[in-house]
Write a protein that holds these residues in place. Structure first.
Motif, PDB file in Angstrom:
ATOM      1  N   ALA A  59      28.929  45.781  68.236  1.00 15.30           N
ATOM      2  CA  ALA A  59      28.148  46.997  67.401  1.00 15.30           C
ATOM      3  C   ALA A  59      28.653  48.208  67.399  1.00 15.30           C
ATOM      4  CB  ALA A  59      26.789  46.794  67.896  1.00 15.30           C
ATOM      5  N   SER A  60      28.928  48.847  68.512  1.00  8.34           N
ATOM      6  CA  SER A  60      29.156  50.246  68.495  1.00  8.34           C
ATOM      7  C   SER A  60      30.130  50.575  69.680  1.00  8.34           C
ATOM      8  CB  SER A  60      28.012  51.105  68.789  1.00  8.34           C
ATOM      9  OG  SER A  60      27.155  51.127  67.433  1.00  8.34           O
ATOM     10  N   PRO A  61      31.433  49.935  69.705  1.00  7.79           N
ATOM     11  CA  PRO A  61      32.287  50.022  71.053  1.00  7.79           C
ATOM     12  C   PRO A  61      32.687  51.523  71.328  1.00  7.79           C
ATOM     13  CG  PRO A  61      33.486  49.166  68.835  1.00  7.79           C
ATOM     14  CD  PRO A  61      32.157  49.183  68.620  1.00  7.79           C
ATOM     15  N   GLU A  62      32.891  51.862  72.408  1.00  9.22           N
ATOM     16  CA  GLU A  62      33.233  53.265  72.754  1.00  9.22           C
ATOM     17  C   GLU A  62      34.850  53.290  72.090  1.00  9.22           C
ATOM     18  OE1 GLU A  62      33.002  54.376  76.902  1.00  9.22           O
ATOM     19  OE2 GLU A  62      30.864  53.272  76.943  1.00  9.22           O
ATOM     20  N   LYS A  63      35.486  52.152  72.083  1.00  9.21           N
ATOM     21  CA  LYS A  63      36.786  52.363  71.585  1.00  9.21           C
ATOM     22  C   LYS A  63      37.156  51.091  70.867  1.00  9.21           C
ATOM     23  CE  LYS A  63      38.659  54.864  75.464  1.00  9.21           C
ATOM     24  NZ  LYS A  63      39.724  55.151  76.460  1.00  9.21           N
ATOM     25  N   GLU A  64      37.757  51.125  69.678  1.00  7.70           N
ATOM     26  CA  GLU A  64      38.018  50.017  68.935  1.00  7.70           C
ATOM     27  C   GLU A  64      38.683  48.874  69.858  1.00  7.70           C
ATOM     28  OE1 GLU A  64      37.053  47.743  65.507  1.00  7.70           O
ATOM     29  OE2 GLU A  64      36.489  49.904  65.890  1.00  7.70           O
ATOM     30  N   GLY A  65      39.366  49.327  70.442  1.00 10.23           N
ATOM     31  CA  GLY A  65      40.382  48.082  71.387  1.00 10.23           C
ATOM     32  C   GLY A  65      39.121  47.471  72.231  1.00 10.23           C
ATOM     33  N   ASP A  66      38.317  47.794  72.442  1.00 15.57           N
ATOM     34  CA  ASP A  66      37.259  47.136  73.366  1.00 15.57           C
ATOM     35  C   ASP A  66      36.747  46.057  72.700  1.00 15.57           C
ATOM     36  OD1 ASP A  66      37.540  49.172  75.286  1.00 15.57           O
ATOM     37  OD2 ASP A  66      35.786  50.060  74.727  1.00 15.57           O
ATOM     38  N   ARG A  67      36.375  46.232  71.268  1.00 17.26           N
ATOM     39  CA  ARG A  67      35.848  45.333  70.221  1.00 17.26           C
ATOM     40  C   ARG A  67      36.889  44.265  70.206  1.00 17.26           C
ATOM     41  NH1 ARG A  67      32.460  46.821  65.250  1.00 17.26           N
ATOM     42  NH2 ARG A  67      33.740  48.634  65.319  1.00 17.26           N
ATOM     43  N   ASP A  68      38.268  44.713  69.982  1.00 15.46           N
ATOM     44  CA  ASP A  68      39.230  43.793  69.550  1.00 15.46           C
ATOM     45  C   ASP A  68      39.432  42.922  70.895  1.00 15.46           C
ATOM     46  OD1 ASP A  68      39.845  44.847  67.058  1.00 15.46           O
ATOM     47  OD2 ASP A  68      41.150  46.256  67.837  1.00 15.46           O
ATOM     48  N   PHE A  69      39.216  43.576  71.935  1.00 14.33           N
ATOM     49  CA  PHE A  69      39.521  42.662  73.205  1.00 14.33           C
ATOM     50  C   PHE A  69      38.456  41.586  73.256  1.00 14.33           C
ATOM     51  CE2 PHE A  69      37.887  41.997  77.517  1.00 14.33           C
ATOM     52  CZ  PHE A  69      39.009  41.259  78.110  1.00 14.33           C
ATOM     53  N   ALA A  71      36.686  40.225  70.874  1.00 14.35           N
ATOM     54  CA  ALA A  71      36.807  39.467  69.683  1.00 14.35           C
ATOM     55  C   ALA A  71      38.051  38.477  70.207  1.00 14.35           C
ATOM     56  CB  ALA A  71      37.462  40.069  68.514  1.00 14.35           C
ATOM     57  N   ARG A  72      38.938  38.840  71.048  1.00 14.87           N
ATOM     58  CA  ARG A  72      40.090  37.609  71.532  1.00 14.87           C
ATOM     59  C   ARG A  72      39.671  36.885  72.596  1.00 14.87           C
ATOM     60  NH1 ARG A  72      42.775  42.681  71.477  1.00 14.87           N
ATOM     61  NH2 ARG A  72      42.943  42.847  73.615  1.00 14.87           N
ATOM     62  N   GLU A  75      37.529  34.500  70.689  1.00 16.13           N
ATOM     63  CA  GLU A  75      38.671  33.303  70.029  1.00 16.13           C
ATOM     64  C   GLU A  75      38.876  32.379  71.114  1.00 16.13           C
ATOM     65  OE1 GLU A  75      42.249  31.490  69.192  1.00 16.13           O
ATOM     66  OE2 GLU A  75      42.256  33.275  70.671  1.00 16.13           O
ATOM     67  N   LYS A  76      39.321  32.678  72.348  1.00 18.28           N
ATOM     68  CA  LYS A  76      39.655  31.860  73.383  1.00 18.28           C
ATOM     69  C   LYS A  76      38.931  30.834  73.699  1.00 18.28           C
ATOM     70  CE  LYS A  76      43.264  35.052  75.267  1.00 18.28           C
ATOM     71  NZ  LYS A  76      42.675  36.397  75.171  1.00 18.28           N
ATOM     72  N   SER A  77      37.382  31.408  73.928  1.00 16.78           N
ATOM     73  CA  SER A  77      36.251  30.465  74.339  1.00 16.78           C
ATOM     74  C   SER A  77      36.077  29.503  73.170  1.00 16.78           C
ATOM     75  CB  SER A  77      34.918  31.392  74.270  1.00 16.78           C
ATOM     76  OG  SER A  77      34.008  30.337  74.409  1.00 16.78           O
ATOM     77  N   ILE A  78      36.390  29.893  71.858  1.00 11.84           N
ATOM     78  CA  ILE A  78      36.224  28.712  70.730  1.00 11.84           C
ATOM     79  C   ILE A  78      37.474  27.807  70.977  1.00 11.84           C
ATOM     80  CG2 ILE A  78      36.604  28.386  68.352  1.00 11.84           C
ATOM     81  CD1 ILE A  78      34.924  31.153  67.967  1.00 11.84           C
ATOM     82  N   ARG A  79      38.859  28.409  71.266  1.00  5.05           N
ATOM     83  CA  ARG A  79      39.652  27.236  71.119  1.00  5.05           C
ATOM     84  C   ARG A  79      39.854  26.617  72.302  1.00  5.05           C
ATOM     85  NH1 ARG A  79      44.604  29.122  73.442  1.00  5.05           N
ATOM     86  NH2 ARG A  79      44.061  31.202  72.926  1.00  5.05           N
TER      87      ARG A  79
END
Length: 148
Positions: A59-69, A71-72, A75-79
């Motif tokens: 929702a409100s990550p301190e750094k955009e990279g946190d949200r990207d991480f 999300a990855r 994605e791994k959990s889904i895959r």
């Protein structure tokens, strides 16, 4: 090197399908409620993440990279584990959000704030994974409330 076990536990090594990808805050005050709720939901296998603030990372990550991480990780959990459900948690008096004082010590303001944060997290996740089921929850000293 000799191997000395400090704890004995037999673990089944078969592959599993995750019942949910679960994101909760690492704050231990609400662990008992969280654990009881997961058991009540009869979830046998979860892929669990515990970043500060729980769903805040989407929702409100301190750094955009946190949200990207994160999300990855989803994605791994889904895959890898065929996950079809996401469960997002935030909680009362969360330090990552500035604590209860940030909401003027009002339970109503705090709950509405967290519900709005949950909507932001869901919107982000849906933009990346449109077909996944998402449930959001708020935990306080009295238990757990579903917000979506």
């Amino acid at each position: 090197m000799e191997r000395t076990r400090v704890f004995l536990q037999t673990v089944p090594l078969g592959h599993y399908v995750a019942d949910a990808f679960v994101v909760r805050c690492f704050d231990n005050r609400f662990w008992k409620s969280f654990k009881g709720f997961i058991k009540k939901c009869e979830l046998n296998h979860i892929d669990a993440e515990s970043p500060a603030g729980g769903a805040k990372i989407f929702a409100s990550p301190e750094k955009e990279g946190d949200r990207d991480f994160m999300a990855r990780e989803l994605e791994k959990s889904i895959r890898l584990h065929k996950t079809k459900r996401v469960m997002l948690f935030t909680h009362h008096d969360c330090g990552a959000y500035g604590g209860f004082a940030q909401c003027k010590r009002s339970e109503e303001i705090e709950f509405e704030f967290h519900a709005a944060e949950h909507k932001k997290a869901v919107k982000y996740i849906r933009s990346k994974f449109p077909d996944i089921s998402i449930d959001t929850y708020f935990i306080d000293e009295k238990g757990i409330v579903k917000t979506s």
